[in-house]
Design an enzyme around this catalytic site. Structure first.
Site, PDB file in Angstrom:
ATOM      1  CG  ASP A  82      -1.921   1.016   1.343  1.00  0.00           C
ATOM      2  OD1 ASP A  82      -2.402   1.435   0.284  1.00  0.00           O
ATOM      3  OD2 ASP A  82      -2.276   1.417   2.479  1.00  0.00           O
ATOM      4  N   GLY A 181      -6.152   9.326   7.830  1.00  0.00           N
ATOM      5  CA  GLY A 181      -6.101   9.705   9.250  1.00  0.00           C
ATOM      6  C   GLY A 181      -7.457  10.157   9.753  1.00  0.00           C
ATOM      7  CB  ALA A 232      -4.893   2.458   8.021  1.00  0.00           C
TER       8      ALA A 232
END
Ligand code: 13P
Length: 284
Positions: A82, A181, A232
């Site tokens: 990734d 994020g 993530a």
């Protein structure tokens, strides 16, 4: 067992109107948390590793763990690089057996992005590996790649046609309003743009930065052509919080076989929610 590329998984998602979740993993425990949950839910899954993860955990170890896991699970499973920017590193990992990569050359001007991606595609396809690339630029931070809000820009549909045709990529990561994020406020996705891209491009589309995006928005994006959803941050936070809680309750703890158990459980819960969001349960 040989690692699989991601083509079959993602094309099945495209055909059947769901998305394959791509979860960023970091070590044995995070791989276990993702795989055990996806196996229970019968969801196909992509285990994604960024350059920092590969530096941290060692690519040979990661590949060996995934190969071993493939013997144990029944679900379609792929290992994916990734946000790799280093072409040499990508080629050497593909040569070691990796069959799915993202070359992230999105920080480069359009023509340079094409040239870098095309080089990776030629090498990867000759080895049977699939290639994802990004057009446009997502804000936020993923791994060591940091993009300020003012430098982020959305994918242009007509450029995307040219990009896909000239590079030969298998999947396209689009910038439509998500960021890597945590979000300061709820992200607004540009569905109109996604729809336009979908109308002119037939390869599967990828949504990065899905942590913190409301389920309904992700599901709307899936309806409009997103076939792979990257997550993530939302997995890392509960994993770490559970360890902090454990040490608050057991300040003298020292056994990773104990304090990592609640961490894996906390991560597994989020994996389950995201599989539901992607509508990928019972597809594996
Ligand atoms: P998040 O950390 O925002 O979920 O982004 C993940 C991602 O896009 C990985 O490529």
């Amino acid at each position: 067992m040989k690692l699989k590329n991601t083509k079959e998984l993602i094309l099945d998602a495209q055909k059947n109107g769901y998305a394959v979740p791509a979860f960023n993993i970091h070590n044995l425990e995070t791989i276990q948390a993702v795989l055990e949950t996806c196996e229970q839910l019968k969801s196909p899954v992509i285990l994604a590793a960024t350059p920092s993860t590969v530096d941290y955990a060692n690519k040979e170890y990661l590949i060996a763990i995934v190969q071993e896991a493939m013997e144990k699970v029944t679900i379609p499973l792929a290992f994916h690089l990734d946000h790799f920017e280093n072409v040499k590193e990508i080629k050497s990992t593909v040569a070691k057996g990796c069959r799915s990569v993202m070359i992230d050359a999105s920080k480069h001007p359009f023509e340079e992005n094409i040239a870098i991606v095309k080089d990776v595609v030629e090498f990867a396809h000759a080895c049977g590996a699939t290639v994802e690339a990004e057009l446009g630029k997502l804000g936020g931070q993923e791994d060591n790649i940091k993009v300020n809000e003012k430098d982020a820009f959305f994918t242009d549909p007509s450029e995307a046609v040219d990009f896909v045709k000239r590079t030969g990529i298998d999947t396209l990561a689009v910038a439509i309003g998500t960021a890597h994020g945590l979000y300061k406020k709820e992200p607004k996705l540009d569905f109109e743009r996604l729809d336009k891209i979908r109308q002119v491009i037939d390869i599967p589309l990828v949504l990065h930065g899905a942590s913190g995006v409301p389920f309904k928005a992700v599901q709307q994006a899936i309806k409009l052509g997103i076939c792979k959803v990257n997550i993530a941050t939302e997995l890392k936070i509960p994993f770490s919080s559970a360890i902090k809680d454990y040490f608050n309750k057991h300040p003298d703890a020292s056994d990773p076989r104990k304090y990592l158990v609640p961490a894996k459980e906390a991560m597994a819960k989020v994996v389950e929610e995201k599989v539901k969001m992607c509508k990928s349960a019972q597809r594996g």
